[in-house]
Scaffold this active site. Structure first.
Site, PDB file in Angstrom:
ATOM      1  N   GLY A   1      21.372 -19.861 -56.758  1.00 31.29           N
ATOM      2  CA  GLY A   1      22.546 -20.675 -57.096  1.00 31.29           C
ATOM      3  C   GLY A   1      23.364 -20.959 -55.842  1.00 31.29           C
ATOM      4  O   GLY A   1      23.099 -20.390 -54.778  1.00 31.29           O
TER       5      GLY A   1
ATOM      6  N   SER B   1      18.421 -16.463 -63.412  1.00 25.61           N
ATOM      7  CA  SER B   1      16.987 -16.284 -63.103  1.00 25.61           C
ATOM      8  C   SER B   1      16.536 -17.366 -62.137  1.00 25.61           C
ATOM      9  O   SER B   1      16.970 -18.515 -62.260  1.00 25.61           O
ATOM     10  CB  SER B   1      16.118 -16.405 -64.363  1.00 25.61           C
ATOM     11  OG  SER B   1      14.746 -16.271 -64.017  1.00 25.61           O
TER      12      SER B   1
ATOM     13  N   LYS C   1      12.865  -8.592 -62.569  1.00 20.37           N
ATOM     14  CA  LYS C   1      14.024  -7.713 -62.788  1.00 20.37           C
ATOM     15  C   LYS C   1      15.137  -8.426 -63.558  1.00 20.37           C
ATOM     16  O   LYS C   1      15.738  -7.855 -64.460  1.00 20.37           O
ATOM     17  CB  LYS C   1      14.555  -7.205 -61.442  1.00 20.37           C
ATOM     18  CG  LYS C   1      13.722  -6.055 -60.876  1.00 20.37           C
ATOM     19  CD  LYS C   1      14.247  -5.574 -59.541  1.00 20.37           C
ATOM     20  CE  LYS C   1      15.542  -4.797 -59.663  1.00 20.37           C
ATOM     21  NZ  LYS C   1      16.034  -4.340 -58.343  1.00 20.37           N
TER      22      LYS C   1
ATOM     23  N   TYR D   1       7.404 -14.867 -64.302  1.00 22.41           N
ATOM     24  CA  TYR D   1       8.472 -15.594 -65.022  1.00 22.41           C
ATOM     25  C   TYR D   1       8.202 -15.579 -66.524  1.00 22.41           C
ATOM     26  O   TYR D   1       9.056 -15.222 -67.322  1.00 22.41           O
ATOM     27  CB  TYR D   1       8.520 -17.025 -64.499  1.00 22.41           C
ATOM     28  CG  TYR D   1       9.649 -17.870 -65.051  1.00 22.41           C
ATOM     29  CD1 TYR D   1      10.981 -17.502 -64.860  1.00 22.41           C
ATOM     30  CD2 TYR D   1       9.380 -19.055 -65.737  1.00 22.41           C
ATOM     31  CE1 TYR D   1      12.015 -18.291 -65.350  1.00 22.41           C
ATOM     32  CE2 TYR D   1      10.404 -19.847 -66.218  1.00 22.41           C
ATOM     33  CZ  TYR D   1      11.726 -19.472 -66.018  1.00 22.41           C
ATOM     34  OH  TYR D   1      12.745 -20.258 -66.504  1.00 22.41           O
TER      35      TYR D   1
ATOM     36  N   ALA E   1      18.835 -17.790 -72.201  1.00 20.31           N
ATOM     37  CA  ALA E   1      18.081 -18.951 -71.733  1.00 20.31           C
ATOM     38  C   ALA E   1      16.616 -18.540 -71.614  1.00 20.31           C
ATOM     39  O   ALA E   1      16.238 -17.811 -70.712  1.00 20.31           O
ATOM     40  CB  ALA E   1      18.605 -19.410 -70.375  1.00 20.31           C
TER      41      ALA E   1
ATOM     42  N   GLY F   1      24.230 -21.818 -60.725  1.00 23.31           N
ATOM     43  CA  GLY F   1      22.945 -22.521 -60.662  1.00 23.31           C
ATOM     44  C   GLY F   1      23.031 -23.927 -61.247  1.00 23.31           C
ATOM     45  O   GLY F   1      24.111 -24.377 -61.648  1.00 23.31           O
TER      46      GLY F   1
END
Ligand code: UDP
Length: 309
Positions: free
Chosen positions: A37, A75, A91, A145, A114, A11
């Site tokens: 990514g 993520s 998830k 999120y 992160a 990513g």
């Protein structure tokens, strides 16, 4: 030579981290399911010290041999991505974090999670300090999120307290730079191509909402300092230089010498009105502060987007 796993390694931030850690002499394993990514972010890193594993970290992770550090960056992270991928976002924040913590326990590795300024939600404390608990709507579109990352922080602290995992949490504020995905819905990847094509710049709301943008190299340096520090509580890393989104759009028009005008669109649900990191903790404990000013950072980012178009 430390051996280090970076999840989300293909990513935007993950790939910069892999590059930085390789330069520091680490052997690096990048893990990514390539949902958001891209291999092109890490192609240039190929060497005997760098390995890529295509894997979804919500599934059991097996890695042979020792691991010294794990940086959990997997993520979806732009508002458009997590609105399109709500279940995967929940998830990876919940199940994925559990899997990497289990791996850290097994390998006796240091783990860095992160996390995000989104844990502060639409903040009622400004600038945001780490001891502020936040103002998050759990059932709104951004909740997938925000709550996943809040759960990830809770799980990380539980593994630290209960299992003595040497765990660190970085709360990342808005970051920009080369390798941001074109059209990922964020402000800078939207505005720069619009300005370069002399198309209208899509400002959401009246453009008075604020953000504070950190150049990626500064962020990565701060994260590395936290990784090798003795700190186990959350630390904000970001650039406190706050501006309105309209000012950002005007700045990009100016630097690109664009003929674009501003067009105002509906403000997304629960879009935070203000955001600025208080970085006293990072300054005191890590001796870190951002160095790259907005003009220089934007010029490098614009040059990169020009090549992509
Ligand atoms: N934004 C905007 N136009 C766009 C994309 C984003 O005005 O085309 C706004 C967005 O509503 C938010 C700010 O820019 O207020 C920063 O958005 P971004 O997605 O970059 O990050 P985040 O909302 O996660 O801080």
């Amino acid at each position: 030579m430390p051996r280090t796993l970076v999840t989300g390694g293909a990513g935007f931030l993950g790939s910069h981290l892999c590059e930085y850690l390789l330069a520091k002499g680490h052997e690096v394993i990048a893990m990514d399911n390539l949902l958001t990514g891209h291999i092109s972010n890490i192609e240039h890193l190929q060497s005997e010290k760098f390995k890529f594993i295509k894997h979804d970290v919500t599934e059991y992770i097996f890695i042979a041999g020792e691991i010294d550090y794990i940086l959990h960056f997997a993520s979806p992270a732009s508002p458009t991505d997590y609105l399109e991928l709500p279940i995967q976002t929940l998830k990876v924040g919940a199940l994925g974090t559990h899997k990497v913590l289990g791996l850290a326990l097994e390998k006796k590795a240091t783990l860095l999670l992160a996390s995000t300024s989104e844990v502060y939600g639409d903040p009622l404390v400004h600038p945001q300090t780490e001891d502020y608990w936040g103002n998050v709507n759990p059932v709104g579109p951004r909740g997938v999120y925000d709550e996943a990352k809040r759960f990830a922080e809770a799980m990380t602290m539980a593994y630290h307290r209960y299992h003595n995992v040497n765990a660190k949490i970085v709360r990342i504020f808005n970051t920009y730079g080369p390798r941001m995905r074109l059209h990922d819905g964020r402000a800078i990847p939207a505005f720069v191509p619009q300005a370069l094509r002399n198309e209208p710049i899509t400002v959401f709301g009246d453009g008075s909402q604020t953000r504070s943008f950190c150049y990626v190299d500064d962020l990565i340096e701060g994260i590395y300092r936290l990784l090798v520090s003795g700190i186990n509580e959350p630390v904000n890393i970001g650039n406190p230089r706050e501006m309105t989104i309209q000012q950002l759009a005007e700045r990009i028009i100016d630097i690109t010498d664009s003929k674009s005008s501003l067009t105002f669109k509906e403000l997304p649900t629960d879009d935070p009105k203000i955001r600025q990191p208080n970085i006293s903790k990072a300054r005191e404990l890590l001796g870190w502060e951002p160095k790259v000013d907005l003009q220089e950072g934007l010029q490098k980012t614009i040059a990169w987007f020009k090549k992509q178009l």
